[in-house]
Design a protein around this motif. Structure first.
Motif, short mmCIF file in Angstrom:
data_model
loop_
_atom_site.label_atom_id
_atom_site.label_comp_id
_atom_site.label_asym_id
_atom_site.label_seq_id
_atom_site.Cartn_x
_atom_site.Cartn_y
_atom_site.Cartn_z
N ARG A 151 43.25 -20.36 25.07
CA ARG A 151 42.74 -19.34 24.15
C ARG A 151 43.29 -19.58 22.74
NH1 ARG A 151 43.95 -15.39 28.50
NH2 ARG A 151 41.99 -14.86 29.53
N ALA A 155 36.43 -20.77 32.00
CA ALA A 155 35.85 -19.59 31.37
C ALA A 155 36.88 -18.97 30.43
CB ALA A 155 35.42 -18.58 32.43
N ASP A 167 37.61 -15.95 27.74
CA ASP A 167 37.10 -14.64 27.35
C ASP A 167 36.56 -14.66 25.93
OD1 ASP A 167 37.98 -13.79 29.78
OD2 ASP A 167 39.82 -12.86 29.03
N GLY A 168 35.33 -14.14 25.79
CA GLY A 168 34.74 -14.02 24.47
C GLY A 168 34.10 -15.28 23.95
N SER A 184 30.94 -20.30 27.89
CA SER A 184 31.59 -21.25 28.79
C SER A 184 30.62 -21.68 29.88
CB SER A 184 32.84 -20.63 29.44
OG SER A 184 33.71 -20.09 28.46
N GLU A 225 42.54 -23.64 35.59
CA GLU A 225 41.74 -22.54 36.14
C GLU A 225 40.81 -23.01 37.25
OE1 GLU A 225 41.93 -19.16 35.36
OE2 GLU A 225 43.79 -19.95 34.54
N ASP A 270 27.62 -15.61 28.25
CA ASP A 270 29.07 -15.82 28.12
C ASP A 270 29.57 -16.89 29.07
OD1 ASP A 270 29.32 -14.01 26.12
OD2 ASP A 270 30.05 -12.37 27.36
#
Length: 829
Positions: A88, A105, A107-108, A111, A146, A271
């Motif tokens: 991030r 993935a 956030d925001g 992806s 991840e 997203d």
């Protein structure tokens, strides 16, 4: 005026890995389709702060709006150490550019990920449901990755859904490498737990598992089943071939580029997009090679001719499309075209299907498809078209189809072998060229030599455009500024611009822009974890091995040049210090030498004069004149060497000669020299730990004209008044200070001076002075000079000798010492 072509950056840890190569291939093809420039920047996996790697990853920090319009990041290749929080932070640094993540993935951020959980669920379920295994070990990926986390969670979930115990002893973590797979399964086996199947989070670790099991005599699949994840190129050719979860890696790259273009056009994008995966069963799980999309055959009977295909066309197209993953959209209609060719074949146009299949294989090979998967196409066609009823034309049609399927399998196998052979040849050539270039890069000891190597080696390696730029280390240069070191266009070196440029532009102005669409690869010019020198940018198209090798070779060559430059600087500094030391010692030595020269030359019966001129590097010339009641002593010598040490030895000699001759004015010169030798040897060798030695000639002069002498030095010259010719009287002794005792080799000799005779003593700085042609002044020329002015005063004789020597050699490299004496016999009463 045409609109400027967009440029997209693609960031990943390594340009040549199985996953990286496939994703990069998809992105490159999509960039061509969208007519955008592509800059592929790679360094290494991102490291936690303070853990090194900054130099190798420095290229990521240079990507920005100065050069690109959007950034795609292969997050799954960069995140192993820093995790999602670190990624991030990594993405935030690129604001406000549009960014896109592959494999993680965020956030925001838009992806694209594959259904990692489904893949492991399929693999674990296959081991349990199809093969009845119960003790399934799992080799997971890095803890901060991840994708690895999602796959590990799916493993535990698949076991729980089937009511199997969750045994931590069956779980180990690797690093997505073959070696880590070996270590992980070794640890599991050493725990003593029973294992009948192994599921690995990627193919490389699965191959490592198979290697370790083989070393322990455990057979795959007879004893333990193994599966992987990715369907990497090597999985199809391992022994046994690897059962794996096929993720559409080329499609990942292509879809990422498609989405980025939509983002740049202002569209709202999803997203997180999810791509499905498929289980491909091969030998390592006990299954034979089969199409992952294999469907049950139709139960209906076949019809004759083209109607056989037409009746099932829609379902056949769907089944064929699922049987082979082709990454780009250029071949979207291939199932329909192939079925049309089959209809033509069945209608009597012999060879139509084979020609269409060959054309499809050529196009699919260029698109990066796995040609072996087209065997699944034949499986689908054979199953779906079914077996015709016995008797009549149906049997003949069936036989014709079987022959067609047989020929088609041969065509597919030949095409696949040809592609693999071309790939192997490409790898072998790349390895050969790299071995040659490595020799050239390893001998670069300066930046000019590195430029010469780049100019000669890059075209051989398949690179025709290149820009190697280094950070400007000028004190007045602002941070983040580069200067071009090397520039190549169309395979030829061109002069780089002299002006510096912002480092975030990666290359000199105009290099990344042009009329033609380009794909460029940017890599750090760095050494180790901390030393970053600059950036190298090359055109794409060379073998992937080339780029990573060049990253290491260029970085090492720049480091070697810097080390060599520093070594030369230190040597020069040491030489300057040494020269200054010698200069200072020479000043001291010259003061010693000139200070010890006798102030007055007065001996009864002799008219005396002398001169001593120290050279730039002062030697150890010595002369002395000591008067006694009945005559006097004359001495001359030369210490081997230069500088302060020679001056100290000369000082010792002068002191000892003065002391010994004053104590016994009528002493034997040979005994005096022998005593001096013993003392000098002890002082120089024993106390100073040096090896200086010297010539020394002592003459004891008596008022009657008798001269007794001993020692070793240049010949004594006596110019007789009666003949006006010089006589050379050799000295027959040995050097002093070279051996402990010279008593046995030292004796006294005599000669007699007559009224008006001129005695000349000199150092070898006179006779060994060399002119521009390296010819020595010599003893004969010295005698001629003396004879020409024999009748003149001793001062005139001395000055004439000095003038002739200095005219012969304007810059003598040795001391010059001259002593001239004219003898006047006592008057008779």
């Amino acid at each position: 005026m045409s609109e400027k072509r967009r440029t997209i950056a693609f960031l990943m840890d390594y340009v040549g890995g199985d996953y990286q190569s496939e994703v990069r291939f998809g992105i490159e093809r999509a960039a061509e389709a969208h007519d955008v420039n592509l800059v592929i920047a790679f360094g290494e996996t991102l490291a936690l702060p303070g853990e090194g790697g900054a130099a190798q990853n420095s290229v990521y920090q240079l990507i920005g709006p100065e050069t690109v319009d959007g950034i795609i990041v292969a997050s799954a290749t960069l995140c192993h150490h820093i995790g999602i929080e670190g990624m991030r932070e990594f993405f935030r640094a690129y604001a406000p550019l549009p960014v896109f993540s592959i494999g993680m993935a965020i956030d925001g951020l838009p992806s694209l990920i594959v259904n990692n959980g489904l893949g492991i669920e399929l693999s674990v379920g296959h081991m349990i449901d199809v093969h009845g295994r119960r003790n399934i070990a799992y080799v997971g990926g890095p803890a901060n990755n991840e994708e690895a986390k999602a796959r590990a969670d799916a493993y535990w979930g698949a076991l729980a859904a089937r009511g199997l115990p969750l045994d931590e002893r069956l779980f180990a973590v690797g690093a997505f490498t073959i070696d880590s797979g070996r270590v992980a399964i070794r640890d599991i086996l050493d725990r003593g737990v029973e294992v009948d199947a192994v599921v690995a989070a990627n193919d490389k670790m699965a191959l490592g598992v198979i290697e370790l099991l083989a070393e322990r005599g455990i057979r795959v699949p007879q004893d333990i089943l193994v599966s992987g994840f990715d369907d990497a190129f090597i999985a199809r050719f391992s022994k046994p071939s690897l059962t794996t979860v096929r993720q559409p890696m080329k499609r990942l790259g292509a879809q990422a580029m498609d989405t980025m273009m939509r983002m740049l056009d202002g569209e709202v994008v999803q997203d997180v997009a999810l791509l499905d995966v498929e289980l491909t069963c091969r030998e390592s799980c006990g299954c034979r090679v089969q199409a992952s999309a294999s469907l049950a055959p139709s139960a209906s009977a076949t019809r004759d001719g083209p109607s056989l295909v037409a009746a099932r066309r829609e379902s056949l197209e769907t089944a064929l499309r699922r049987s082979v993953a082709i990454p780009t959209g250029s071949l979207d209609g291939w199932p329909g075209e192939l079925l049309s060719a089959l209809e033509d074949e069945l209608a009597g146009r012999e060879g139509r299907f084979r020609h269409a299949l060959e054309a499809l294989l050529d196009a699919a090979g260029r698109a990066g498809a796995i040609l072996d998967h087209f065997q699944g196409v034949i499986d689908v066609l054979r199953e779906r078209l079914g077996r015709p009823p016995s008797g009549g034309g149906g049997v003949a049609l069936y036989d014709a189809l079987e022959r067609l399927w047989h020929v088609s399998r041969i065509v597919i196998s030949s095409a696949s072998m040809r592609v693999e052979g071309e790939r192997r040849l490409t790898v072998e050539l790349a390895a050969t060229y790299l071995s040659w270039s490595a020799q050239s890069f390893s001998t670069c000891l300066s930046l000019p030599s590195l430029k010469r190597v780049l100019a000669s080696e890059l075209p051989v390696l398949g690179i025709s455009r290149a820009a190697v730029s280094l950070y400007d280390d000028a004190p007045e240069a602002p941070r983040g500024v580069m200067r071009s070191l090397f520039l190549m266009e169309d395979g030829r070196e061109v002069d780089p611009p002299a002006a510096s440029f912002p480092a975030r532009r990666l290359a000199p102005d105009g290099f990344l822009e042009g009329r033609e669409r380009t794909t460029m690869i940017a890599l750090p010019a760095a050494f180790g974890d901390e030393e970053k020198f600059g950036v190298a940018v090359f055109n794409s198209g060379a073998h992937e091995l080339i780029y990573d090798a060049l990253r290491l070779q260029i970085g090492s060559a720049i480091k070697a040049a810097a080390l060599h430059r520093e070594m030369v600087r230190q040597v020069e500094a040491r030489e300057r210090l040494e020269q200054e030391r010698v200069r200072q010692e020479s000043v001291v030595a010259a003061r010693i030498q000139t200070t010890l020269v006798p102030e007055r030359l007065s001996v009864a019966g002799l008219s005396l004069c002398a001169v001593m001129k120290p050279a730039a590097e002062v030697g150890g010339d010595y002369y002395d004149v000591l008067a006694t009641a009945d005559g006097g002593w004359l001495g001359i010598g030369d210490v081997a060497g230069h500088g302060l040490a020679a001056g100290l030895v000369m000082l010792m000699i002068q002191s000892m000669v003065s002391a010994l001759t004053r104590r016994d004015p009528r002493a034997s010169p040979a005994r005096v020299i022998s005593a001096i030798n013993a003392a000098l040897y002890e002082n120089v060798r024993g106390r100073l730990k040096r090896d200086e030695h010297a010539t020394l000639l002592l003459l004891r002069y008596e008022r009657s004209g008798r001269v007794t002498f001993a020692g070793a030095h240049d010949d004594i010259l006596v110019c007789r008044a009666k003949t006006r010719r010089c006589v050379c009287i050799p000295s027959s002794g040995v050097w002093i200070g070279a051996m402990p005792s010279i008593q046995e080799m030292t004796r006294d000799d005599e000669f007699v001076l007559e009224d008006g005779d001129v005695l000349v003593l000199y150092s070898d700085g006179v006779t060994e002075a060399r002119d521009a042609h390296h010819e020595q002044f010599g003893l004969e020329r010295l005698c001629t000079t003396i004879e020409a002015v024999q009748a003149e005063s001793v001062v005139v004789i001395r000055d004439r000798i000095l003038k002739e020597v200095e005219g012969w050699c304007p810059s003598p490299d040795d001391d010059i010492t001259i002593v001239v004496a004219r003898y006047r016999a006592p008057r008779q009463p």
